[in-house]
Design an enzyme around this catalytic site. Structure first.
Site, PDB file in Angstrom:
ATOM      1  N   ASP A  70       8.870 -10.517  -0.088  1.00 23.29           N
ATOM      2  CA  ASP A  70       7.630  -9.847  -0.488  1.00 23.29           C
ATOM      3  C   ASP A  70       6.754 -10.764  -1.333  1.00 23.29           C
ATOM      4  O   ASP A  70       5.532 -10.768  -1.204  1.00 23.29           O
ATOM      5  CB  ASP A  70       7.952  -8.560  -1.255  1.00 23.29           C
ATOM      6  CG  ASP A  70       8.735  -7.561  -0.425  1.00 23.29           C
ATOM      7  OD1 ASP A  70       8.477  -7.481   0.791  1.00 23.29           O
ATOM      8  OD2 ASP A  70       9.617  -6.884  -0.989  1.00 23.29           O
ATOM      9  N   HIS A 116      11.936  -2.646  -1.831  1.00 21.30           N
ATOM     10  CA  HIS A 116      11.753  -3.547  -0.685  1.00 21.30           C
ATOM     11  C   HIS A 116      11.553  -2.744   0.592  1.00 21.30           C
ATOM     12  O   HIS A 116      12.181  -2.996   1.608  1.00 21.30           O
ATOM     13  CB  HIS A 116      12.961  -4.489  -0.578  1.00 21.30           C
ATOM     14  CG  HIS A 116      12.837  -5.514   0.516  1.00 21.30           C
ATOM     15  ND1 HIS A 116      11.791  -6.424   0.562  1.00 21.30           N
ATOM     16  CD2 HIS A 116      13.620  -5.781   1.598  1.00 21.30           C
ATOM     17  CE1 HIS A 116      11.943  -7.198   1.622  1.00 21.30           C
ATOM     18  NE2 HIS A 116      13.037  -6.815   2.275  1.00 21.30           N
TER      19      HIS A 116
END
Length: 339
Positions: free
Chosen positions: A175, A202
């Site tokens: 990310d 996530h």
């Protein structure tokens, strides 16, 4: 916090230089669990190419002897050993100091990370149990999705075994890598010089990029900021759709997993100021697991650096993410309790 500390040296090319020097290097044994898969193979290659790794243990239920033989021909010092099947699981983990777990099934078009739960939850639980029994002091880096649930599962398995679970980390690094790349593209910057902390979890709306804390400082109009945030949150789906059923984000995830593993090893080696965002047991928010910038050290997490100052937009993202995050955590803990 993260943006005010020295950014980790993350160039994997720098980690893969041909001229290795291991004379004074620490002897570091790293295991990859799921080493024959779409993430496991490129991840193992990046680890093999690094002078930070001296022994590489590869485990999977199929094909690992072949993967190990292939990688062993690369002209780098790390010694590679392949282990295959449940009978060799314990031996694959003995003496390991860092264990990276990308094992499990990938997403396909139309699937969410949570759709992977039933298959991957059992895989992670069994691997965590084996880690607790065979390398209880190793740093455990979990890539297997859904990370929001698999990290709590692993922690509960450690608790059942009477082992400290504070060395378990959910790898959310992809990310951050994506946020850095997308911001750099929009602003015409060098992506290797951009650093955007990403907090939360996530998956989907639990992925919260802190653009207000980016280095160098950047600003976007509200509509562009919203679109950028949503692209970072949905980037995994972007890849799944582009691969049209042929897999998920394997190569970029391997890069991100290697980056996190290298940071962990550098911290183990005593390097100061190594910071990575990671999904860990936390009291920063109402969610008992939460990703924030973490100062890494020889014993794992040296300090949780927290949220920093959030913009109003980012505060609302955190508020929206918490119910889903808490549900995913509870789902993982309940699964582990019934094993």
């Amino acid at each position: 916090m993260f943006s005010r500390l020295a950014r980790p040296q993350i160039s994997l090319l720098g980690q893969c230089a041909k001229n290795f020097s291991t004379t004074n290097a620490a002897q570091r044994k790293v295991a990859v669990m799921g080493a024959s898969g779409g993430i496991g193979q490129p991840l193992s290659m990046l680890l093999k190419n690094s002078s930070l790794v001296t022994q590489l243990s590869l485990y999977d239920i199929v094909h690992t002897p072949g993967v190990a033989a292939d990688l062993s021909h690369i002209e780098s010092p790390a010694k590679v050993t392949g282990f295959v099947g449940p009978d060799q699981l314990a031996d694959s983990l003995k003496g390991c100091e860092v264990v990276v777990i990308p094992a499990g099934v990938p997403r396909k078009p139309g699937m969410t990370r949570d759709d992977l739960f039933n298959t991957n939850a059992s895989i992670v639980a069994n691997l965590a149990k084996a880690c607790a029994e065979n390398c209880p002091n190793a740093m455990i880096c979990i890539i297997s999705n859904p990370v929001n649930s698999t990290v709590p599962i692993a922690a509960e398995m450690y608790k059942k075994a009477g082992v400290d679970s504070s060395r378990i980390f959910g790898v959310t690094t992809l990310d951050i890598v994506r946020a850095n790349t997308f911001v750099a593209e929009l602003k015409g910057l060098d992506p290797t010089k951009v650093n955007v902390p990403v907090i939360g979890g996530h998956a989907g709306i639990t992925i919260i990029p802190l653009i207000s804390q980016a280095t160098p400082s950047v600003e976007f109009p509200a509509d562009q900021l919203k679109a950028l945030t949503e692209r970072i949150q949905d980037a995994g789906t972007e890849v799944v759709k582009a691969k049209a059923g042929a897999g998920s984000a394997t190569l970029s995830m391997a890069y991100a997993g290697a980056r996190f593993a290298f940071s962990m090893i550098r911290a183990l080696n005593g390097e100061a100021g190594v910071v990575e965002c990671a999904y860990v047991r936390s009291n920063i928010t109402e969610a008992t697991y939460f990703s924030t910038p973490i100062l890494l050290g020889p014993n794992g997490m040296e300090k949780n650096l927290g949220l920093g100052k959030l913009s109003d937009f980012e505060s609302k993202l955190v508020e929206a993410a918490l119910p889903e995050l808490k549900g995913s955590i509870k789902k993982g803990e309940s699964f582990a309790a019934n094993m």
